[in-house]
Enzyme design. Structure first.
Site, PDB file in Angstrom:
ATOM      1  CG  ASN A 135      11.181   1.654   3.034  1.00 39.90           C
ATOM      2  OD1 ASN A 135      11.714   2.747   3.237  1.00 39.90           O
ATOM      3  ND2 ASN A 135      11.684   0.763   2.199  1.00 39.90           N
TER       4      ASN A 135
ATOM      5  CG  HIS B 147       9.876  -9.061  -4.272  1.00 44.93           C
ATOM      6  ND1 HIS B 147      10.511  -9.668  -5.338  1.00 44.93           N
ATOM      7  CD2 HIS B 147      10.508  -7.874  -4.097  1.00 44.93           C
ATOM      8  CE1 HIS B 147      11.457  -8.892  -5.782  1.00 44.93           C
ATOM      9  NE2 HIS B 147      11.490  -7.798  -5.052  1.00 44.93           N
TER      10      HIS B 147
ATOM     11  CB  SER C  29       8.136   1.013  -1.435  1.00 47.98           C
ATOM     12  OG  SER C  29       7.816   2.175  -2.183  1.00 47.98           O
TER      13      SER C  29
END
Ligand code: TXD
Length: 317
Positions: free
Chosen positions: A96, A176, A120
């Site tokens: 990514n 996160h 993302s």
């Protein structure tokens, strides 16, 4: 007054829901970008054909060309692979990062004045990379994770207490990841502390603490819980709704206080990293970071979460 313009980079599971939510809420004209030929065009044609039913008057365009995002006020990025069962968000960092670099270059070249909301994963690293490559000011590049994590925490509390989700207030801080920090002390139902309501419900402090600990654990693992059930991808309705809440606050200058992955320059004792904290989101993007005193336990959890973010960002090549 011309309609606002929202660009969505990534037309996959989350991107498609983002596009539909933007349309349903008439947030502005929407451009959906993806590298897969036909995917964004097909999804936008489909949403456009629902317009007479749901009654939204906005322009909807699917494209494989970055030029079409020119003039966007807000860009929301979901480009990147989602995780599969057994994968951690961090496992996505290599593939990514390459995608995010090309996406950030496309945004920099075509929408230099936009506010960017990154979705993302691994989120804390991807928003860091996006800001670095675009070179946009920190107040214009943020990450979405805390609104989702807080929503999950609030949902579990509402289900446990049998109350409306509208009356539950709670927030998560930090990264996160599995070390995110659900703030138990500030969780309330119309201002009434959740812990007090749990103690009243169970007539036991210990049981109340046990139930809360289980909700905190479920919040931390909620992404993985959905991935394990879906098997082919990760959550996409709730992340989309969460990012739209942030985009709407910026587009309408609502000044909402939303948990936001924002660049800290000393706040909460952190400098130089993107971390989830309460922010006032308005026409200026991150207009204010709301600091408040953490108790020793919360500070320890925050320190652990920030350490995990630092390690993740450090591992990016
Ligand atoms: O709340 C959060 N932050 C997280 C984010 C919650 C859930 C999922 N989270 C992450 O969002 C997930 O781990 C992924 O990294 C992203 C996107 O999830 P989604 O479920 O939408 O993934 P899809 O359906 O695979 O869509 C990704 C799209 C797909 O259509 C690809 O063709 C496209 O990204 N893609 C690209 N678009 C533009 N440019 C490039 N280079 C590119 N490569 C792939």
């Amino acid at each position: 007054m011309a309609r606002k313009k929202i660009a969505l980079i990534g037309g996959g599971q989350i991107g498609g829901v983002l596009a539909q939510l933007c349309a349903l809420r008439e947030l502005g004209d929407v451009v959906l970008f993806d590298i897969v030929e036909g995917l964004p065009q097909g999804k936008m044609l489909d949403i456009a054909e629902a317009a007479p039913v749901d009654g939204y008057d906005v322009c909807l365009k699917g494209t494989n060309s970055y030029e079409d995002i020119a003039g966007s006020d807000v860009v929301i990025v979901t480009a990147g692979l989602p995780r599969k069962p057994g994968m951690s968000r961090d496992d996505l960092i290599e593939v990514n990062s390459k995608i995010m670099t090309s996406v950030a270059e496309g945004i920099k070249a075509n929408a230099p004045n936009a506010f960017v909301i990154v979705i993302s994963n691994p989120l804390d690293a991807m928003v860091t990379l996006c800001q670095k490559v675009t070179g946009f000011p920190y107040n214009r590049v943020i990450g979405q994770a805390g609104v989702l994590d807080s929503a999950r925490f609030k949902a579990f509390i509402a289900w446990e207490l049998g109350v409306s989700v509208k009356d539950v207030n709670a927030m998560t801080l930090g990264g996160h990841g599995d070390d995110m920090v659900p703030l138990v002390r500030y969780a309330s139902v119309n201002g009434i502390p959740v812990m007090e309501l749990l103690e009243n419900k169970y007539k036991s402090k210990e049981k109340a603490q046990e139930v809360m600990a289980a909700m905190v654990k479920r919040t931390r693992g909620a992404g993985g819980e959905v991935v394990a059930l879906l098997k082919t991808g990760s959550a996409f309705y709730s992340p989309a709704s969460s990012a739209i809440a942030m985009a709407e606050s910026i587009l309408k200058d609502s000044k909402r206080v939303l948990p936001t992955c924002a660049f800290l320059q000393g706040e909460f004792g952190v400098s130089g990293y993107y971390v989830g904290v309460p922010c006032v989101l308005g026409a200026g993007g991150v207009e204010k970071i709301l600091e408040f005193k953490l108790d020793a336990e919360e500070q320890a959890m925050m320190d652990k979460s920030v350490a995990a973010v630092k390690e993740l960002v450090g591992s990016m090549k």
